[in-house]
Each structure stands twice: as structure tokens, then as C-alpha cells.
Scaffold this motif. Structure first.
Motif, PDB file in Angstrom:
ATOM      1  N   ASP A   1       3.298 -18.627   5.565  1.00 49.26           N
ATOM      2  CA  ASP A   1       2.539 -17.836   4.596  1.00 49.26           C
ATOM      3  C   ASP A   1       3.055 -18.192   3.208  1.00 49.26           C
ATOM      4  O   ASP A   1       4.198 -17.901   2.875  1.00 49.26           O
ATOM      5  CB  ASP A   1       2.731 -16.344   4.870  1.00 49.26           C
ATOM      6  CG  ASP A   1       2.104 -15.464   3.790  1.00 49.26           C
ATOM      7  OD1 ASP A   1       1.396 -16.014   2.908  1.00 49.26           O
ATOM      8  OD2 ASP A   1       2.324 -14.239   3.812  1.00 49.26           O
TER       9      ASP A   1
ATOM     10  N   GLY B   1      -9.703 -19.085  -4.505  1.00 51.95           N
ATOM     11  CA  GLY B   1      -9.138 -19.593  -3.259  1.00 51.95           C
ATOM     12  C   GLY B   1      -9.872 -20.808  -2.720  1.00 51.95           C
ATOM     13  O   GLY B   1      -9.391 -21.459  -1.800  1.00 51.95           O
TER      14      GLY B   1
ATOM     15  N   TYR C   1     -10.170 -20.572   1.172  1.00 53.87           N
ATOM     16  CA  TYR C   1     -10.625 -19.198   1.353  1.00 53.87           C
ATOM     17  C   TYR C   1     -11.919 -19.179   2.171  1.00 53.87           C
ATOM     18  O   TYR C   1     -12.075 -18.394   3.109  1.00 53.87           O
ATOM     19  CB  TYR C   1     -10.840 -18.543  -0.012  1.00 53.87           C
ATOM     20  CG  TYR C   1     -11.455 -17.169   0.069  1.00 53.87           C
ATOM     21  CD1 TYR C   1     -10.714 -16.084   0.525  1.00 53.87           C
ATOM     22  CD2 TYR C   1     -12.779 -16.965  -0.280  1.00 53.87           C
ATOM     23  CE1 TYR C   1     -11.279 -14.831   0.615  1.00 53.87           C
ATOM     24  CE2 TYR C   1     -13.361 -15.708  -0.189  1.00 53.87           C
ATOM     25  CZ  TYR C   1     -12.605 -14.641   0.255  1.00 53.87           C
ATOM     26  OH  TYR C   1     -13.172 -13.394   0.358  1.00 53.87           O
TER      27      TYR C   1
ATOM     28  N   SER D   1       1.364 -17.330   0.330  1.00 57.76           N
ATOM     29  CA  SER D   1       0.534 -16.645  -0.664  1.00 57.76           C
ATOM     30  C   SER D   1       1.352 -16.188  -1.876  1.00 57.76           C
ATOM     31  O   SER D   1       0.799 -15.990  -2.948  1.00 57.76           O
ATOM     32  CB  SER D   1      -0.184 -15.463  -0.011  1.00 57.76           C
ATOM     33  OG  SER D   1       0.756 -14.661   0.673  1.00 57.76           O
ATOM     34  N   ASP D   2       2.675 -16.027  -1.699  1.00 55.04           N
ATOM     35  CA  ASP D   2       3.486 -15.580  -2.837  1.00 55.04           C
ATOM     36  C   ASP D   2       3.988 -16.729  -3.696  1.00 55.04           C
ATOM     37  O   ASP D   2       4.663 -16.519  -4.695  1.00 55.04           O
ATOM     38  CB  ASP D   2       4.712 -14.804  -2.317  1.00 55.04           C
ATOM     39  CG  ASP D   2       4.315 -13.615  -1.469  1.00 55.04           C
ATOM     40  OD1 ASP D   2       3.326 -12.951  -1.831  1.00 55.04           O
ATOM     41  OD2 ASP D   2       4.981 -13.368  -0.455  1.00 55.04           O
TER      42      ASP D   2
END
Lengths: 856, 107
Positions: free
Chosen positions: A381, A764, A768, A383-384
């Protein structure tokens, strides 16, 4: 004054970037620029090299726009190697015997793959992973192999492993160190990555020191023998264990080199000879060399600035090292590494989050006082990543509880968001193109008010695209600061975006424009909101577009079911699904065209257009066409126009799937569905792509294993290459994905927004979109499919309905009070057919009238 | 000025326009709503010199009613014939009325 002679040795990504930057900042005509390009093709995208195997061709990876070098007068010597340089005489000698004089020399010789000194490494079954030629050789070898080994478990090694897996061989990764990606990940992160990769069927062997490769395998051609006494059988081996700067020529020229290799450069990218620059992977700055593209790009910029400004560059324009943080997707696993990922800073502290269920691992490394972020590791992950990178690069104070930065939302604590306002002007938002927050702010101040405009103006987000969310938040913050309200209202009559109107209509089951206007709008309506609402009503309820209360909403094209031409006549374009037409149907079409003297032409959409039909003739023309088996082609509508196909495997000796069959099927499935703008499909029967599907809103390309689905391409004014959404789909899955894609576009696009622009503005991007369509991130896919199923079931040929309804036919007369026709519609002969007469052909006597003003 | 009888008001679908031939001239007649009201301007798009304006979309801007040409969307005021985009392309407006459900135009 004679021109300054520039010679560039090397045309990789950085070499090309140097020339682009030069073109951008100066008049290239003042230079005589010669480029040596050893490879048989000009610069291409090496970062995405492995995508060559997922049905990209070499051309697709090219970074050079067609005609770019010619246009700028660059002498590009492809396939020619610089073999020696005489620094006293300033002459470059090439492999063809050419001698080229220089005033300034730029060395961009790149790197070469490191091959560990293993016995047997010269075998014809051993390869490296660096150029398109290397990939071609691997591909050819894989065809007669079952097992492949990648030596190297770093970034490049895992890239190569992904490529082998894509080629369908049993894939092994052999790494010397005890963990994967030793440079970028800590042990726990490396283990998490290993688990994920192994669950995908890639075999990982760490702490393996290869001693020998011998052609003595029992089940495979070769056997690898390791220092611990174990063995591994394989057909072929790919070395991808890191790179070394290509400094051979520089050594022969007696330029100073760095301790670990590489051409030594100063902060202005000059070598020990001030007339010679070195940039990219071949350069060594403070005894460091960089194997990533971003620092290379930065060096290119510095070298160009130094060439232009001559004297000492201001400090902020010099090369000052580069951050090696990276966000990647390896074998489909998201991996992020920032700063001191291994926590080597004395007294640093860590925060760790691990979720074995979701196979996610995150770690923050912070300073002893808990105030600054030093590094981070993310697996599964990322996303950060964007926020964390900014926190580290700009040394922003951490929140009181730094672990909230990596905890998931369900953990309770609210995640602190990094407002764009918190970043300094100098913060680099897009590291691919070195675009700072300040540059984006300037672009916004100059009137670029959408993400797409900011991307075009600054280049930000056009590289890896990872910074788009941050670019968007900087854009919105700047707009807010400037007092520009971010408004998506469709027009003055509705204070809603198209998407919001769509939901209002759907949820409140609104069936007419007047009802919507009374409930949610004001005033009378206009040429923007009326057709927009008409289109949404059609997409939501599948109502016949010619219902009397809808007629007032539609453009003339929809009302008269033809495309209006400059003289007020219409075109007649029946459907020829997939471009198929029988000889009998063609004869019927020819007969109608001759009878009504219609100009006849093949359109750009693989069908035949009849032009110059007068409005009052349209019903009779269509009656005859429908009797001959035709139906409307919806060429007038914002809807699916057609599916362009190549002839496919039924006839073509190269085709691997029946592209015409699929094209006919999907054209018939989606015809007539109203979309925010027109849509075009393309289906190619093999990777040669004769249907040019990647220039279409939906492009489908056959593979041995099924179909690859590309989305949001465009030809026309602003061409855009479609993005690969999913690979090797079977037909049932493909249709599901198309259903979802179409309806998601219908639901969320702005008015008259083609899919290409829609995707550019979708936060995104294609990743996305993939999450929505493939992974059902929003949980709406059942709905989307149901919506499409309803519209498909309700399809009717609008022309058949129209000619069966005498009430409708009245509207086609030119005059409401006379049977006369429009006397202004006049044709003159041209090339055995005819065209509309010009105004002066029709009115030779008129002079000086206002109506005589040229309109175009 | 003489009014010519054109058609029945119900021959015009509310929210749309039709074209009438009046004393040799092409007149675009618009019925903006279901009310007994019509407005009339020339049917000729002066940019293309094509007789198409009756097929345009009726729209409201600046509190007034216009028609957007079906060719390139320039707007013409239904009461005055003024062209919003370029006053050099203003066109003729006609008087129109509805008497006992019958549409009449003066040309």
C-alpha cells in the motif's frame, strides 16, 4: 559568427532529455548539434521496458516525437558509436570512420548491466536486461524454454522477473543478499514483498551465491550451482543485478573517474575537462552514481543551464545530489521507499504497521526527537507515499503521533492531511520533471485552472503520474487563494455539475427537463443544459429521444437523425457494424444514393456516408434503406459511433482472434446508448494493431490468451494513446469490463468530455479506473452492469420508429406553410459527383452586402 | 404592415421552432413554451448563409431568449435579431402574434 558545435554521445532517456531541454530554453539554430546513438533506435522509455512484453511495440516506448530531430536540425547518427575522442583537437571519431568537430561535448553514455563473475556466464542461455534488443533475445529464448532464472533481487531484478512471468516461463529469482530489494527495503518489508511475490508463483531464493552455470541440467538445459551446495535447474538465466556506469570511453580519454567508477563531475556537471560534460548514469558526483532517471534529468537541466549561462551557475541551479526515494509497482506489488529506509541514522526511532491479512507493511523512521521524518518503507500500500515524501524532503514537523500517518482509517485516529499550504514554494511536487510548488502556482496564476491545463503547462504529472493527487491539491489551494471558486456548474441555469445532475435525475426518478428545471434549476435553460439533460435522460431511462417533450432538448442532429452540413442538408450514414457490408446491401445503398443524388464517400469510421440529403427527403431515404436491411448508424448522436476492425484471424494469416466477430458484437451491444460525447471502438486481431484500436475510446487487441483492453485513447485534434486497463481477458469478462467502463464514464464525465480528457482529469488516473472496474473499489459494478443491460434490452432503431410515426414525419418539411423546398440548397459538379455551391456561385451579382462577409 | 397567417399554434411543438415562407422570405418562428407566444427572426444563419436557424436550440441568456445556430452555435436574439457573438452579423427580426390559436407574421 560560426555556430557553436555541440556533440552529444548517447541517446538514452537522459540524452534525449538534454536535447529537449535545450530546444525549450534556447534557439537550437545557434548550435550545430550532432548526436551519436549506438542503439539501432532513438531514445525510448527504459523505465517501462518490461511493458514491451505486454503488447507494447518498440515504437510505443519511443520518447521521440516523429520528426522531432529533423525539425530542429539535429544530426542524429543512429547505430553509430563514438569510439574515440581527441581532446586536444576536439574531434570525435566514430565506428563508421566519421570525424566530428566539437566545441562542447556532452557524454551521456549511460550504464551497463553488472554481471557477477560466475563461471559459465558466457553461455548462449545467459542474458542481460537493458535494451530492447536484450528483450527480443530473451523473448526468443523463452519460446523454447520452460524455466527462467533472474539473478538479482533488487529493483531491476524484480522488473526482469515480471517480464519472465509475462513470457509464461516458470520464474525464479536468485539474490545474493538475505532479502529482496536490499537497497530500498528493511528486512520486514523485504519479507512481506517476498511473500506477495511467492504467492504469485515466482520462486525466490535469497542468500544464494552462484558459483557456476553448467549446461548439465537433467530436466532443464542448465544447472546453477550455489556456494551452499544447493543447485537449481533452469533453461536460461537473466542477469539483472545492478548497473555500472559506462565510463570506458572516458577512461580512454583520460578524464577523471570516480572511486566507484563513473565520469567525475562537479556541481555544474562538467568533467575534469571543462568543455566536456557528463550527465546521467555514466556520471559520478561526489563518488556517487545514480541509476534512476530523475537525477539524470536534473543533471541534463543543470548542464543545459550551464551551457547557456556560461559562467558559474547560481547555487540553486546546480546539481546537489538527488533523493533516491522511489514508488514502484513490481510484479503488481506496490512498493515505496523513502530516504533512510533501513534506519541507519544513529538514534532514529521506528513506527511499524503490519497487516498480514492484507499483506501490507509500513514503517516510518523518525529522528531521535520525534520531530522529523527520516525515511519510510511501504509494501502493499503506497497511498501515503506522496505525503510522506514531502514531509521528509521539506523537513516538515511531524504531527504529535507520527504513527497516525500510516494507520488505516478504521484504527480510529484521524489521518493528518498534508495541506498544500504546508509546503514551501521550493517543494518539488513532480520529481520526474522537477516541478516545484512555486512553478505550479505560477501556472495557476497564468490562468491554467484545471489539472489537465497545469499538466500541459508545467509537465508535472506527465512522467510516472504519482504526484497527480498532490498537483490537484496544490492547484485547488492556489485557486482558493486567488479567490477563484472551483465551479463545475454546467451553466447559469443549474448550479450542479453533470455528475450531480445525473444523480439527481436517477435518484429522484426525474423524467423530463421541465421537472428537473422546476426542482433544481432556474430560468428557461440553454443550448448547454438542454442537450446535456436530454442525454442523461436517454442514458438513465432509455426513452426514445424523439418523444415530443424531449424534442426541444436536442440539437438538430438528434432531432432529424442526421448530421447537419454547412448548407443545412444532412448526412445519411447507416450502420455497418464492424465495417462489414454485403454486396447486396451495397447495391441497395448505391441505388438510394443515385436516386436522391447524394454525394457518396467512405467515412473515417469504416462505413459509407451519403451527403446532401434535404430534410424532407430523409424519411423516404431511410424507409428504403430500412427495407434493404439497414438501420440507423447514430452518426448524428453523442453515442457509440462504430467499432473499427481489422479482418482478423478468419482471413488474415497473422490474426490470432476473430476481431471482426467481436467488433460486430460489441458495436451491436452498445449502439444507441447516449454517452457524454461520441465514442469510438477499435478491435485488432493481433498485436500489429491494424484497426488502430489504441487511438479509440475503447481499444481491444487480441492476444494468444484472449483480449487486451485499452481505454481512453483519442485520435482527432489531440491524439492520446489509450491506456492498458486489463490483459488476456476472456470474452465474458471483457464485456463486463466494457459495461462498467461505459456506464462509469456516462455517470461521471463532464458535458461533451471525451474519454481521453475524462481520464486525464480523473484523480488517480488509469490506476484508479482499474480499481473501480476490475477490483470494484466503489462497489457499484452490479449497478453499472444492470444499467447497461437495461439500455441494451431497450434498444430500438430510431429511424424505424420515426418512419412508422406519421406525427413525427411532419417535422421534416422545410416550410410549415408551403411544400416548397429550400431554394438556397444548390449543388455544383465536382470530381464526377457534386458539392454545395458557394455563396458567390449562387449569387454572382451580390457585392458588399453584410451577408457577403466571409464567415470562415 | 400586413400580417400573414402561417399555421396553427399547435403545429409548433413547445420549445421548438419551425420555418415559414412569408412573402418570399424564410422566417424562423419559435414557440418558447406551451403558451400562446411566438417570436420570429430570419431563418438564415449569416455566418454560413444557410437557412437553418429554425432548427436551433432556444436558450436563455442575460434574461432574454435567443436561438443557438445548429451549425456553429452563435446566438441570435429572438426579439431583436442581434447576434451575441458579433453585431456585424445581426439579422432581421419580424413581428409575430397568435390570434385565436393562429400564428401570424408581418413581413
Amino acid at each position: 559568427m560560426s555556430k557553436l558545435k555541440l556533440v552529444v554521445i548517447g541517446n538514452g532517456m537522459v540524452g534525449h532529455r538534454y536535447i529537449e531541454d535545450l530546444v525549450e530554453k534556447t534557439e537550437l539554430a545557434q548550435f550545430e548539434l550532432t548526436v551519436f546513438c549506438e542503439e539501432p533506435r532513438v531514445a525510448y522509455d527504459r523505465v517501462h521496458l518490461s511493458s514491451y512484453f505486454s503488447h507494447h511495440t518498440a515504437d510505443e516506448l519511443s520518447l521521440v516525437k516523429e520528426g522531432f530531430y529533423d525539425k530542429h536540425g539535429v544530426t542524429m547518427l543512429v547505430g553509430e558509436r563514438a569510439i574515440n575522442v581527441n581532446r586536444d583537437k576536439r574531434i570525435v571519431y566514430s565506428s563508421t570512420g566519421r570525424e566530428v568537430q566539437y566545441d562542447k561535448l556532452i557524454m551521456v553514455t549511460g550504464s551497463y548491466p553488472f554481471v557477477p563473475p560466475i563461471k559459465g556466464r558466457e553461455s548462449k542461455d545467459c542474458f542481460v536486461y537493458r535494451t530492447i534488443e536484450d528483450l527480443k533475445a530473451i523473448e526468443a529464448c523463452a519460446k523454447h524454454s520452460n524455466v527462467g532464472v533472474v539473478v538479482g533481487g533488487g529493483l531491476l531484478g524484480l522488473e526482469a522477473a515480471g517480464a519472465l512471468k509475462a513470457l509464461g516461463v516458470e520464474t525464479h529469482v536468485v539474490e545474493f543478499a538475505p532479502k529482496l530489494m536490499a537497497e530500498q527495503l528493511d528486512l520486514a518489508g523485504g519479507n512481506q514483498l517476498r511473500q506477495k511475490i511467492e504467492s504469485m508463483g515466482v520462486h525466490v531464493h535469497t542468500s544464494k551465491n552462484t558459483l557456476e552455470i553448467a549446461p548439465q541440467g537433467i530436466t532443464s538445459r542448465n544447472v546453477m550451482r550455489f556456494a551452499d551446495g544447493t543447485e537449481l535447474e533452469t533453461d536460461f538465466i537473466v542477469f539483472s543485478a545492478g548497473i555500472r556506469p559506462q565510463d570506458k570511453l572516458a577512461r580512454e580519454m583520460n578524464l577523471t573517474t570516480g572511486a566507484r567508477g563513473g565520469i567525475a563531475i562537479n556541481d555544474c556537471c562538467q568533467t575534469s575537462d571543462p568543455d566536456i560534460y557528463a550527465i546521467g548514469e555514466c556520471a559520478s558526483w561526489n563518488d556517487m552514481f545514480y541509476g534512476l532517471v530523475a537525477p539524470g534529468y536534473k543533471m541534463a537541466t543543470v548542464a543545459v543551464d550551464h551551457l547557456i549561462h556560461g559562467q558559474q551557475l547560481p547555487a540553486e541551479s546546480q546539481f546537489a545530489g538527488a533523493d533516491m526515494s522511489a514508488k514502484l509497482k513490481l510484479l503488481g506489488v506496490k512498493v515505496g521507499s523513502i530516504g533512510d529506509a533501513n534506519g541507519r541514522t544513529p538514534n532514529c526511532k521506528s513506527y511499524v504497521y503490519q497487516n498480514e491479512e492484507l499483506e501490507v507493511y509500513k514503517r516510518l523512521i523518525v529522528s531521535a526527537d520525534n520531530k522529523k521524518l527520516l525515511g519510510a518503507v511501504m509494501v502493499g500500500d503506497t497511498s501515503d507515499y506522496g505525503d510522506l515524501l514531502q514531509l521528509m524532503l521539506n523537513e516538515i514537523d511531524l504531527p504529535e503521533h507520527p504513527d497516525t500517518l500510516i494507520l488505516p482509517a478504521h484504527a480510529g485516529a484521524e489521518k493528518p492531511t498534508l495541506g498544500a499550504d504546508a509546503l514551501p514554494e521550493s517543494a518539488v511536487i513532480c520529481s520526474c520533471f522537477d516541478v516545484t510548488k512555486g512553478k505550479i502556482a505560477t501556472a495557476v496564476a497564468d490562468g491554467h485552472h484545471t489539472v489537465a491545463e497545469v499538466k500541459a503547462a508545467t509537465g508535472a504529472g506527465t512522467g510516472c503520474g504519482g504526484c497527480i493527487p498532490l498537483v490537484t491539491s496544490v492547484l485547488n489551494a492556489e485557486l482558493a487563494k486567488a479567490g477563484v471558486e472551483v465551479k463545475n456548474d454546467v451553466c447559469e441555469h443549474f448550479a450542479y455539475s453533470r455528475q450531480e445532475l445525473f444523480h439527481l435525475i436517477r435518484i429522484e426518478e426525474i423524467k423530463t427537463f421541465d421537472e428537473l428545471l422546476a426542482k433544481h434549476g432556474s430560468g428557461y435553460g440553454c443550448e448547454v443544459c438542454k442537450p446535456l439533460v436530454g442525454s442523461i435522460l436517454a442514458s438513465c431511462w432509455g426513452e426514445h429521444i424523439l418523444k415530443p417533450e424531449l424534442v426541444k432538448l436536442h440539437d438538430t442532429n438528434d432531432n432529424f437523425l442526421g448530421n447537419i452540413q454547412k448548407d443545412g442538408t444532412y448526412s445519411v450514414i447507416p450502420r455497418m457494424a464492424g465495417g462489414e457490408v454485403t454486396p447486396q446491401a451495397l447495391a441497395a445503398l448505391a441505388k438510394v444514393a443515385a436516386e436522391y443524388s447524394l454525394y457518396t464517400k467512405i467515412t473515417g469510421a469504416q462505413r459509407i456516408g451519403l451527403f446532401g440529403a434535404q430534410k424532407d427527403d430523409l424519411p423516404a431515404i431511410w424507409k428504403k434503406l430500412i427495407a434493404a436491411g439497414y438501420e440507423t448508424g447514430q452518426a448524428y448522436a453523442k453515442a457509440l459511433r462504430m467499432a473499427k476492425t481489422c479482418v482478423g484471424s478468419t482471413w488474415c494469416r497473422y490474426g490470432v482472434q476473430d476481431s471482426v466477430g467481436l467488433g460486430v458484437m460489441i458495436e451491436n451491444r452498445y449502439k444507441g446508448i447516449r454517452t457524454p460525447h461520441k465514442m469510438k471502438f477499435g478491435v485488432s486481431g493481433c498485436t500489429r494493431e491494424c484497426a488502430e484500436a489504441q487511438g479509440k475510446d475503447l481499444g481491444i487487441i487480441a492476444t494468444d490468451a484472449g483480449w487486451n483492453m485499452y481505454v481512453c485513447g483519442n485520435g482527432g485534434m489531440k491524439p492520446r494513446h489509450a491506456d492498458l486497463l486489463a490483459s488476456d481477458l476472456d470474452k465474458a469478462t471483457l464485456i463486463k469490463y466494457i459495461d462498467r467502463f461505459m456506464m462509469f464514464y456516462i455517470r461521471t464525465a463532464a458535458p461533451l468530455q471525451r474519454t481521453s480528457v475524462w481520464l486525464e482529469n480523473l484523480e488517480g488516473g488509469v490506476d484508479y479506473l482499474r480499481e473501480v472496474i476490475v477490483d470494484d473499489k466503489l462497489g457499484i459494478n452490479d449497478q453499472l452492469e444492470a444499467d447497461v443491460a437495461k439500455l441494451v434490452a431497450e434498444y430500438r432503431c430510431e429511424w424505424t420508429d420515426t418512419i412508422d410515426n406519421p406525427q413525427q414525419l411532419k417535422r421534416f418539411a422545410h416550410f410549415i406553410n408551403s411544400d416548397e423546398r429550400d431554394a438556397n440548397v444548390v449543388f455544383v459538379p465536382e470530381r464526377a459527383q457534386h458539392r454545395p455551391a458557394t455563396f458567390s456561385e449562387k449569387n454572382p451579382q451580390v457585392k458588399g452586402d453584410i451577408l457577403h462577409v466571409a464567415a470562415e | 404592415m400586413a400580417f400573414t397567417t402561417i399555421c396553427n399554434i399547435d403545429d409548433i411543438i413547445p420549445g421548438t421552432g419551425v420555418c415559414a415562407l412569408v412573402a418570399g422570405e424564410q422566417v424562423a418562428l419559435f414557440r418558447p413554451t406551451a403558451d400562446q407566444q411566438v417570436l420570429a427572426i430570419s431563418n438564415t444563419d449569416p455566418f454560413f448563409k444557410a437557412n437553418v436557424l429554425s432548427r436551433g436550440l432556444i436558450c436563455q441568456h442575460q434574461g432574454e431568449l435567443w436561438v443557438a445556430s445548429p451549425l456553429k452555435k452563435q446566438r441570435f436574439n429572438l426579439s431583436t435579431g442581434v447576434c451575441m457573438e458579433n453585431p456585424e452579423f445581426n439579422i432581421k427580426a419580424y413581428q409575430a402574434r397568435v390570434v385565436d390559436g393562429v400564428v401570424e407574421v408581418a413581413a
